[in-house]
Design a protein around this motif. Sequence first.
Motif, mmCIF file in Angstrom:
data_model
loop_
_atom_site.group_PDB
_atom_site.id
_atom_site.type_symbol
_atom_site.label_atom_id
_atom_site.label_comp_id
_atom_site.label_asym_id
_atom_site.label_seq_id
_atom_site.Cartn_x
_atom_site.Cartn_y
_atom_site.Cartn_z
ATOM 1 N N GLU A 127 0.791 -1.224 0.000
ATOM 2 C CA GLU A 127 0.000 0.000 0.000
ATOM 3 C C GLU A 127 0.828 1.281 0.000
ATOM 4 O O GLU A 127 0.265 2.365 0.085
ATOM 5 N N ASN A 128 2.145 1.179 -0.119
ATOM 6 C CA ASN A 128 2.946 2.400 -0.199
ATOM 7 C C ASN A 128 2.815 3.012 -1.589
ATOM 8 O O ASN A 128 2.547 2.327 -2.564
ATOM 9 N N PHE A 129 2.997 4.339 -1.681
ATOM 10 C CA PHE A 129 2.894 5.040 -2.958
ATOM 11 C C PHE A 129 4.214 4.928 -3.706
ATOM 12 O O PHE A 129 5.292 5.076 -3.122
ATOM 13 N N CYS A 130 4.133 4.673 -5.003
ATOM 14 C CA CYS A 130 5.322 4.508 -5.826
ATOM 15 C C CYS A 130 5.039 5.064 -7.223
ATOM 16 O O CYS A 130 4.068 4.656 -7.866
ATOM 17 N N CYS A 131 5.860 5.999 -7.688
ATOM 18 C CA CYS A 131 5.657 6.659 -8.981
ATOM 19 C C CYS A 131 5.830 5.740 -10.191
ATOM 20 O O CYS A 131 5.390 6.087 -11.281
ATOM 21 N N ASN A 132 6.457 4.608 -10.002
ATOM 22 C CA ASN A 132 6.693 3.747 -11.162
ATOM 23 C C ASN A 132 5.849 2.468 -11.143
ATOM 24 O O ASN A 132 6.186 1.492 -11.797
ATOM 25 N N ARG A 133 4.731 2.524 -10.449
ATOM 26 C CA ARG A 133 3.879 1.331 -10.335
ATOM 27 C C ARG A 133 2.419 1.690 -10.593
ATOM 28 O O ARG A 133 1.917 2.706 -10.131
ATOM 29 N N VAL A 134 1.750 0.799 -11.326
ATOM 30 C CA VAL A 134 0.301 0.917 -11.549
ATOM 31 C C VAL A 134 -0.314 -0.451 -11.293
ATOM 32 O O VAL A 134 0.094 -1.449 -11.895
ATOM 33 N N TRP A 135 -1.275 -0.498 -10.373
ATOM 34 C CA TRP A 135 -2.027 -1.736 -10.138
ATOM 35 C C TRP A 135 -3.178 -1.770 -11.139
ATOM 36 O O TRP A 135 -3.913 -0.809 -11.266
ATOM 37 N N VAL A 136 -3.340 -2.892 -11.821
ATOM 38 C CA VAL A 136 -4.452 -3.088 -12.758
ATOM 39 C C VAL A 136 -5.364 -4.131 -12.119
ATOM 40 O O VAL A 136 -5.089 -5.334 -12.171
ATOM 41 N N TRP A 137 -6.434 -3.647 -11.472
ATOM 42 C CA TRP A 137 -7.357 -4.541 -10.765
ATOM 43 C C TRP A 137 -8.320 -5.185 -11.757
ATOM 44 O O TRP A 137 -9.003 -4.491 -12.509
ATOM 45 N N VAL A 138 -8.349 -6.519 -11.746
ATOM 46 C CA VAL A 138 -9.221 -7.264 -12.658
ATOM 47 C C VAL A 138 -10.121 -8.214 -11.872
ATOM 48 O O VAL A 138 -9.798 -8.605 -10.750
ATOM 49 N N ASP A 139 -11.249 -8.581 -12.487
ATOM 50 C CA ASP A 139 -12.124 -9.566 -11.851
ATOM 51 C C ASP A 139 -11.522 -10.960 -12.050
ATOM 52 O O ASP A 139 -10.804 -11.215 -13.016
ATOM 53 N N LYS A 140 -11.784 -11.829 -11.094
ATOM 54 C CA LYS A 140 -11.186 -13.163 -11.077
ATOM 55 C C LYS A 140 -11.676 -14.035 -12.226
ATOM 56 O O LYS A 140 -10.909 -14.790 -12.812
ATOM 57 N N GLU A 141 -12.922 -13.906 -12.569
ATOM 58 C CA GLU A 141 -13.528 -14.800 -13.549
ATOM 59 C C GLU A 141 -13.087 -14.538 -14.988
ATOM 60 O O GLU A 141 -12.821 -15.468 -15.742
ATOM 61 N N HIS A 142 -12.992 -13.254 -15.369
ATOM 62 C CA HIS A 142 -12.741 -12.935 -16.778
ATOM 63 C C HIS A 142 -11.471 -12.120 -17.043
ATOM 64 O O HIS A 142 -11.103 -11.917 -18.199
ATOM 65 N N GLY A 143 -10.825 -11.616 -15.984
ATOM 66 C CA GLY A 143 -9.626 -10.809 -16.181
ATOM 67 C C GLY A 143 -9.907 -9.431 -16.754
ATOM 68 O O GLY A 143 -9.069 -8.839 -17.420
ATOM 69 N N ILE A 144 -11.110 -8.914 -16.462
ATOM 70 C CA ILE A 144 -11.542 -7.614 -16.969
ATOM 71 C C ILE A 144 -11.214 -6.528 -15.938
ATOM 72 O O ILE A 144 -11.448 -6.708 -14.736
ATOM 73 N N VAL A 145 -10.706 -5.397 -16.409
ATOM 74 C CA VAL A 145 -10.349 -4.278 -15.537
ATOM 75 C C VAL A 145 -11.612 -3.732 -14.866
ATOM 76 O O VAL A 145 -12.589 -3.416 -15.543
ATOM 77 N N ILE A 146 -11.577 -3.651 -13.523
ATOM 78 C CA ILE A 146 -12.779 -3.248 -12.774
ATOM 79 C C ILE A 146 -12.692 -1.875 -12.136
ATOM 80 O O ILE A 146 -13.698 -1.393 -11.590
ATOM 81 N N GLN A 147 -11.512 -1.250 -12.141
ATOM 82 C CA GLN A 147 -11.383 0.105 -11.623
ATOM 83 C C GLN A 147 -10.276 0.829 -12.371
ATOM 84 O O GLN A 147 -9.415 0.187 -12.959
ATOM 85 N N THR A 148 -10.337 2.147 -12.344
ATOM 86 C CA THR A 148 -9.357 2.953 -13.068
ATOM 87 C C THR A 148 -7.944 2.689 -12.583
ATOM 88 O O THR A 148 -7.656 2.890 -11.401
ATOM 89 N N PRO A 149 -7.060 2.234 -13.478
ATOM 90 C CA PRO A 149 -5.652 2.096 -13.095
ATOM 91 C C PRO A 149 -5.022 3.474 -12.913
ATOM 92 O O PRO A 149 -5.201 4.360 -13.760
ATOM 93 N N ILE A 150 -4.314 3.661 -11.784
ATOM 94 C CA ILE A 150 -3.632 4.927 -11.504
ATOM 95 C C ILE A 150 -2.237 4.641 -10.959
ATOM 96 O O ILE A 150 -1.992 3.587 -10.380
ATOM 97 N N ILE A 151 -1.356 5.618 -11.158
ATOM 98 C CA ILE A 151 -0.022 5.495 -10.575
ATOM 99 C C ILE A 151 -0.158 5.426 -9.058
ATOM 100 O O ILE A 151 -0.966 6.114 -8.470
ATOM 101 N N GLY A 152 0.631 4.605 -8.445
ATOM 102 C CA GLY A 152 0.620 4.534 -6.996
ATOM 103 C C GLY A 152 1.239 3.287 -6.504
ATOM 104 O O GLY A 152 1.577 2.982 -5.461
#
Length: 73
Positions: free
Chosen positions: A48-73
């Motif tokens: 959960e620390n902030f990092c300028c060179n990292r983006v979490w891409v949150w996806v749903d387990k079933e289909h691998g579809i992006v479920i929230q806006t990816p942002i730097i952090g």
Amino acid sequence: MFDDECKGKDSWPELVGGEGKVAAATIERENPLVNAYIVIDGYDSVIENFCCNRVWVWVDKEHGIVIQTPIIG
């Protein structure tokens, strides 16, 4: 959320609803200063620390579809 020290594009709302792998590649192409990491919602955990060179891409387990806006952090 976005640190003034971070460079380049910092969020990708247009990727919500798309395939996670494609989103990660798009993010890294549009901002080569970051690494995009696919995270499965409800399954994976993240640092959960902030990092300028990292983006979490949150996806749903079933289909691998992006479920929230990816942002730097």
